[in-house]
Write a protein that holds these residues in place. Structure first.
Motif, short mmCIF file in Angstrom:
data_model
loop_
_atom_site.label_atom_id
_atom_site.label_comp_id
_atom_site.label_asym_id
_atom_site.label_seq_id
_atom_site.Cartn_x
_atom_site.Cartn_y
_atom_site.Cartn_z
N GLU A 1 7.45 19.06 73.11
CA GLU A 1 9.36 18.64 72.31
C GLU A 1 9.12 19.09 71.05
OE1 GLU A 1 8.39 14.43 71.60
OE2 GLU A 1 8.26 13.86 73.60
N GLU A 2 7.91 19.30 69.85
CA GLU A 2 7.74 20.94 68.68
C GLU A 2 8.33 21.22 68.65
OE1 GLU A 2 7.61 21.07 64.51
OE2 GLU A 2 7.48 18.93 65.61
N ARG A 3 8.57 22.37 70.15
CA ARG A 3 8.74 23.76 70.19
C ARG A 3 10.64 23.20 70.37
NH1 ARG A 3 4.70 25.95 73.96
NH2 ARG A 3 6.06 24.68 74.99
N ARG A 4 10.85 22.50 70.92
CA ARG A 4 11.87 22.28 71.44
C ARG A 4 12.78 22.37 70.24
NH1 ARG A 4 10.70 20.46 76.23
NH2 ARG A 4 10.65 18.04 75.31
N ARG A 5 12.21 20.85 69.37
CA ARG A 5 12.84 20.98 67.85
C ARG A 5 13.11 21.43 66.98
NH1 ARG A 5 10.27 15.29 68.93
NH2 ARG A 5 8.66 16.33 67.30
N ASN A 6 12.01 22.23 67.20
CA ASN A 6 11.77 23.12 65.37
C ASN A 6 11.14 24.75 65.32
OD1 ASN A 6 12.04 20.69 63.41
ND2 ASN A 6 10.43 20.23 64.33
N GLY A 7 11.69 24.92 67.25
CA GLY A 7 11.12 25.97 67.57
C GLY A 7 10.15 26.65 68.11
N GLU A 8 9.87 28.35 68.57
CA GLU A 8 8.46 28.59 68.88
C GLU A 8 7.01 28.15 67.46
OE1 GLU A 8 7.93 29.49 71.69
OE2 GLU A 8 9.53 29.34 72.41
N PHE A 9 6.61 28.42 67.98
CA PHE A 9 4.67 28.46 66.63
C PHE A 9 4.94 30.24 66.38
CE2 PHE A 9 4.38 24.17 69.89
CZ PHE A 9 4.11 24.22 68.67
N LYS A 10 4.13 30.14 65.79
CA LYS A 10 4.85 32.03 64.66
C LYS A 10 2.96 31.59 64.28
CE LYS A 10 8.11 30.84 62.05
NZ LYS A 10 9.54 29.26 62.87
N SER A 11 2.10 30.69 64.63
CA SER A 11 1.00 31.38 64.31
C SER A 11 0.04 29.80 64.47
CB SER A 11 1.09 31.87 63.29
OG SER A 11 0.99 30.99 62.34
#
Length: 162
Positions: free
Chosen positions: A14-24
């Motif tokens: 859900e978080e990835r969909r809302r705010n994009g891929e994790f960078k680190s």
């Protein structure tokens, strides 16, 4: 996934969909309320492979960042100051360590196939895709048994494997 709350398993995508891929891993910690034990499980199963950082270094960073940190207090103290950069020693891990960690947590390896864990490169004389050409003939092949079924017949028991 064993040992990881289902609520967290739903929150991550859900978080990835809302705010994009994790960078680190640090970005992941900022966005997901997670404790050190669960973070270590995710490191064990290779969830941070995208960072290109070796698992041993990720473990050290996780300890530095989360030590005795409580997820519910993440906005109180964590990351108020800029993150300090640390120089970690190079720590080696081999494929077997990764695979056995994955087997322990997931019940199967994801960083390699079970056959890569064998001491031999022998894979049999026939591949599964070619079995149709060997009807009623004896063949040697390497397989990964998932389940088996016994079926009683007039001539005895037949065994089927998946």
């Amino acid at each position: 996934m064993k040992k990881v709350e289902s609520k967290l398993g739903q929150l991550i995508p859900e978080e990835r969909r809302r705010n994009g891929e994790f960078k680190s891993m640090e970005d992941f910690i900022r966005r997901i309320p997670i404790g050190i034990e669960t973070l270590q499980i995710l490191i064990f199963i290779g969830a941070f492979r995208f960072t290109g950082v070796p698992k041993n270094e990720l473990f050290l960073k996780a300890r530095v960042l989360l030590g005795d940190f409580k997820p519910e207090r993440r906005f109180e103290t964590l990351f108020e100051e800029p993150l300090k950069e640390f120089k970690f020693p190079e720590l080696k891990r081999n494929t077997f360590e990764d695979a056995f960690d994955e087997i322990d947590i997931l019940s199967f390896p994801v960083s390699c196939t079970p056959f890569d864990l064998l001491q031999t490169k022998y894979r049999g004389t026939v591949m599964a895709k070619d079995l149709v050409h060997y009807h009623k003939r004896e063949v040697k092949m390497l397989t990964y048994l998932i389940s088996r079924k016994h079926v009683p017949t007039k001539r005895g028991t037949m065994y089927f494997g998946t």
